[in-house]
Design an enzyme around this catalytic site. Structure first.
Site, PDB file in Angstrom:
ATOM      1  N   ASN A  55       0.866  -1.182   0.000  1.00 24.10           N
ATOM      2  CA  ASN A  55       0.000   0.000   0.000  1.00 24.10           C
ATOM      3  C   ASN A  55       0.899   1.227   0.000  1.00 24.10           C
ATOM      4  OD1 ASN A  55      -1.786   2.058   0.497  1.00 24.10           O
ATOM      5  ND2 ASN A  55      -2.441   1.321   2.524  1.00 24.10           N
ATOM      6  N   TRP A  56       0.970   1.885  -1.143  1.00 21.35           N
ATOM      7  CA  TRP A  56       1.864   3.051  -1.243  1.00 21.35           C
ATOM      8  C   TRP A  56       1.273   4.283  -0.573  1.00 21.35           C
ATOM      9  CZ3 TRP A  56       4.891   3.568  -6.553  1.00 21.35           C
ATOM     10  CH2 TRP A  56       5.800   2.498  -6.655  1.00 21.35           C
ATOM     11  N   LYS A  57       0.003   4.226  -0.183  1.00 21.77           N
ATOM     12  CA  LYS A  57      -0.658   5.389   0.438  1.00 21.77           C
ATOM     13  C   LYS A  57      -0.468   6.617  -0.472  1.00 21.77           C
ATOM     14  CE  LYS A  57      -0.178   3.092   4.837  1.00 21.77           C
ATOM     15  NZ  LYS A  57      -0.044   3.173   6.282  1.00 21.77           N
TER      16      LYS A  57
ATOM     17  N   HIS B 277      -9.521   0.977   5.089  1.00 25.08           N
ATOM     18  CA  HIS B 277      -8.244   1.191   5.789  1.00 25.08           C
ATOM     19  C   HIS B 277      -8.469   2.154   6.960  1.00 25.08           C
ATOM     20  CE1 HIS B 277      -4.126   2.374   6.616  1.00 25.08           C
ATOM     21  NE2 HIS B 277      -3.744   1.312   5.946  1.00 25.08           N
TER      22      HIS B 277
ATOM     23  N   GLU C 108      -6.835   4.571   7.952  1.00 24.35           N
ATOM     24  CA  GLU C 108      -6.614   5.980   7.601  1.00 24.35           C
ATOM     25  C   GLU C 108      -7.834   6.565   6.898  1.00 24.35           C
ATOM     26  OE1 GLU C 108      -2.851   5.359   5.649  1.00 24.35           O
ATOM     27  OE2 GLU C 108      -1.949   4.871   7.582  1.00 24.35           O
TER      28      GLU C 108
ATOM     29  N   GLU D  87      -5.097  -4.940  10.635  1.00 24.80           N
ATOM     30  CA  GLU D  87      -4.106  -3.875  10.806  1.00 24.80           C
ATOM     31  C   GLU D  87      -4.376  -3.135  12.109  1.00 24.80           C
ATOM     32  OE1 GLU D  87      -2.217  -2.790   6.728  1.00 24.80           O
ATOM     33  OE2 GLU D  87      -3.794  -1.374   7.202  1.00 24.80           O
TER      34      GLU D  87
ATOM     35  N   GLY E  86       2.885   2.252  10.772  1.00 22.32           N
ATOM     36  CA  GLY E  86       3.872   3.320  10.625  1.00 22.32           C
ATOM     37  C   GLY E  86       4.620   3.654  11.902  1.00 22.32           C
TER      38      GLY E  86
ATOM     39  N   SER F 207       3.708  -2.155  10.231  1.00 15.16           N
ATOM     40  CA  SER F 207       5.154  -2.237  10.467  1.00 15.16           C
ATOM     41  C   SER F 207       5.774  -3.578  10.082  1.00 15.16           C
ATOM     42  CB  SER F 207       5.478  -1.883  11.927  1.00 15.16           C
ATOM     43  OG  SER F 207       5.110  -0.536  12.197  1.00 15.16           O
TER      44      SER F 207
ATOM     45  N   GLY G 184       2.940  -1.122   4.202  1.00 16.33           N
ATOM     46  CA  GLY G 184       2.978   0.292   3.840  1.00 16.33           C
ATOM     47  C   GLY G 184       4.389   0.703   3.457  1.00 16.33           C
ATOM     48  N   GLY G 185       5.085   1.348   4.387  1.00 10.55           N
ATOM     49  CA  GLY G 185       6.392   1.955   4.111  1.00 10.55           C
ATOM     50  C   GLY G 185       7.374   1.032   3.407  1.00 10.55           C
TER      51      GLY G 185
HETATM   52  P1  13P Z   1       3.242   0.369   7.554  1.00  8.05           P
HETATM   53  O1  13P Z   1       3.723  -0.933   6.930  1.00  8.05           O
HETATM   54  O2  13P Z   1       3.953   1.565   7.004  1.00  8.05           O
HETATM   55  O3  13P Z   1       3.184   0.284   9.032  1.00  8.05           O
HETATM   56  O4  13P Z   1       1.711   0.554   7.040  1.00  8.05           O
HETATM   57  C1  13P Z   1       0.823  -0.494   7.187  1.00  8.05           C
HETATM   58  C2  13P Z   1      -0.407  -0.173   6.455  1.00  8.05           C
HETATM   59  O5  13P Z   1      -1.174   0.679   6.872  1.00  8.05           O
HETATM   60  C3  13P Z   1      -0.677  -0.882   5.200  1.00  8.05           C
HETATM   61  O6  13P Z   1      -1.970  -0.668   4.738  1.00  8.05           O
END
Ligand code: 13P
Length: 251
Positions: free
Chosen positions: A9-11, A93, A95, A163, A169, A208, A229-230
């Site tokens: 997920n590149w957000k 998600h 977010e 999640e 993050g 994470s 994510g990251g």
């Molecule tokens: P991180 O891997 O950056 O913690 O993000 C997880 C996430 O929200 C994937 O959708």
């Protein structure tokens, strides 16, 4: 048995220059033994799908509107994502739930939209730190799951991602025992909701996930992959996570 999936997920990260990372990932995994997916921002979906065409890496969206088209300024429909080349869409998600006040009912109609458009829905659930501290984790994820699944849901076209909000993050992750507890619970809840097909629904862990902890997480029963994510932004890191999932499948 559920398919195994490593999803990135590149957000709200990535411009055209970052397509090189997607291409590098595809080159490193010409025929992976697990499914590999990247979900870039909407502006890059079409270009990424074209860049990855002919490769084993799939492209997905991060959200969609419930309606197929209409007067919804700034929104993108599931049909539009599919036409742009997406095979999957992340829905619910944390977010989106936090930034856009998305309720379970809103997420549910989006899951219906994904099905209508032929997209696989990656439905996200997870507790906040306060909810975990209050001992409410299993209740929270049950409520989110039940409230977000349309009636008549089948295993096909559905992925569920656990999640924990506090792990996203932050570099913090639950213990493997905590992940196991929630994933076992989600499998049971899915069985109640959709019957024996529940075992075919991939259950992803997200929050994470890094190359250093991926193998340990993938060894947990009922963990069928990760939503990353990251660490999905760079081919080096995400490739190591894909390799760890392939390793877990091989065992
Ligand atoms: P991180 O891997 O950056 O913690 O993000 C997880 C996430 O929200 C994937 O959708």
């Amino acid at each position: 048995m559920a398919r195994k999936l490593a999803a990135g997920n590149w957000k709200m990260n990535g411009t055209g220059a970052d397509l090189a990372e997607a291409r590098a990932l595809a080159e490193r995994h010409p025929s992976p033994s697990v499914e590999v997916l990247l979900c870039p921002p909407a502006t890059l979906i079409h270009r990424m799908a074209e860049a990855l065409s002919g490769s084993a890496v799939m492209t997905g969206g991060q959200d969609c509107h419930a309606a197929p088209k209409g007067a919804h300024t700034g929104d993108v429909s599931a049909e539009m994502l599919a036409e742009a080349g997406a095979s999957h869409v992340i829905l619910g998600h944390s977010e989106r739930r936090a930034d856009h006040d998305e309720s379970d009912a809103v997420v549910r109609v989006k899951v219906e939209a994904a099905r209508r458009a032929g997209l696989v829905a990656i439905l996200c659930v997870g507790e906040t730190e306060a909810e975990r501290d209050a001992g409410r984790t299993l209740d929270v994820v049950s409520t989110q799951l039940q409230g977000s699944l349309p009636t008549g849901t089948m295993a096909e076209g559905l992925v569920v991602a656990y999640e924990p909000v506090w792990a996203i993050g932050t570099g913090r992750t639950p213990t493997v025992a905590q992940i196991a507890e929630v994933h076992d619970h989600l499998r049971d809840e899915l069985a109640t909701a959709i019957g024996s097909g529940a075992r075919d629904v991939p259950l992803l862990y997200g929050g994470s996930v890094k190359p250093a902890n991926a193998a340990e997480i993938f060894a947990v029963a009922n963990v069928d992959g990760a939503l990353v994510g990251g660490a999905s932004l760079k081919a080096d890191d995400f490739s190591a996570i894909v390799a760890a999932l392939e390793g877990a499948v091989g065992e």
